[in-house]
Write an enzyme that holds these catalytic residues in place. Structure first.
Site, mmCIF file in Angstrom:
data_model
loop_
_atom_site.group_PDB
_atom_site.id
_atom_site.type_symbol
_atom_site.label_atom_id
_atom_site.label_comp_id
_atom_site.label_asym_id
_atom_site.label_seq_id
_atom_site.Cartn_x
_atom_site.Cartn_y
_atom_site.Cartn_z
ATOM 1 N N ASP A 8 -28.606 61.640 -5.600
ATOM 2 C CA ASP A 8 -28.218 62.730 -4.540
ATOM 3 C C ASP A 8 -28.734 63.957 -5.528
ATOM 4 O O ASP A 8 -28.996 63.669 -6.908
ATOM 5 C CB ASP A 8 -26.771 62.903 -4.726
ATOM 6 C CG ASP A 8 -26.223 64.095 -3.851
ATOM 7 O OD1 ASP A 8 -26.995 64.626 -2.992
ATOM 8 O OD2 ASP A 8 -25.233 64.682 -4.080
ATOM 9 N N ASP A 173 -22.139 62.623 -6.004
ATOM 10 C CA ASP A 173 -20.690 63.341 -6.587
ATOM 11 C C ASP A 173 -19.701 63.230 -5.289
ATOM 12 O O ASP A 173 -18.750 63.788 -5.194
ATOM 13 C CB ASP A 173 -20.852 64.591 -6.960
ATOM 14 C CG ASP A 173 -21.465 65.669 -5.847
ATOM 15 O OD1 ASP A 173 -22.369 65.294 -5.274
ATOM 16 O OD2 ASP A 173 -20.933 66.754 -5.727
#
Length: 206
Positions: A8, A173
């Site tokens: 990410d 996350d």
């Protein structure tokens, strides 16, 4: 055996500052910016931009109507880029190291052209390199027209890369995002926003 690491962007490669993004959009004149902006998944025209349903110019025009004054693309980009608090050098060093160790590195991100105008520019790392310099491939929600945690996003990346889930590690996350990846057999690691993951990642690569 892990061969590919899928990262990410916000919260992993760069540290997110959601509050600063809210402050910048508020300064533009957006009332209730907190209700418009989400740390993980955007709504309204913000979500439409990240889903690739509207262009940056469409977003500028629509946001101008909401705020009640004509905005520039530069103002929109500056506000969006408030999300980027910092790009820790340790993270960039880790990406370079992982590639040298033979891992293929891929980006899979919910993002938009306003953020990418900076991330894909030489200003990204402060040393003249764009984000793409550190990765083998980038899959962006606004170009793929799908957003995490929709498993379609993951499946399209797996197909495009011709890789199998058990040989991938996905680092994100967002708990909802890693849960979705896990559902289709991808190994996952969920560090917190801004957390130093550069050593712990090797526990997941074993």
């Amino acid at each position: 055996m892990i061969k590919t690491v899928i990262f990410d962007l916000g919260g992993v490669i760069l540290t997110i500052d959601h509050d600063e993004a809210v402050r910048r959009f508020t300064a533009l004149g957006l009332k209730d910016a907190t209700t418009w902006l989400d740390p993980y998944t955007q709504k309204g025209i913000f979500g439409e931009l990240e889903n690739g349903l509207i262009s940056a110019e469409d977003f500028r025009r629509e946001l101008s109507l909401i705020i009640g004054r004509e905005l520039t693309i530069a103002e929109c980009e500056y506000a969006w880029q408030g999300y980027a608090k910092e790009v820790p050098q340790r993270n960039l060093d880790a990406l370079v190291r992982l590639r040298k160790e033979g891992y293929r590195l891929i980006l899979l991100s919910n993002t938009n052209p306003c953020m990418m105008a900076w991330a894909m520019s030489p200003a990204f790392d402060g040393k003249g390199h764009p984000l793409s310099h550190y990765l083998d491939a980038c899959y962006l929600s606004y170009k793929m027209k799908v957003m995490k945690p929709d498993e379609t996003f993951f499946r399209r990346v797996l197909m495009a890369e011709q890789i199998i889930p058990s040989e991938c590690l996905f680092v994100d996350d967002g708990p909802r995002n890693v849960a979705a990846a896990s559902q289709i057999g991808i190994n996952t690691f969920c560090p917190k926003n801004g957390e130093d993951w550069t050593e712990e990642i090797y526990e997941y690569l074993k």
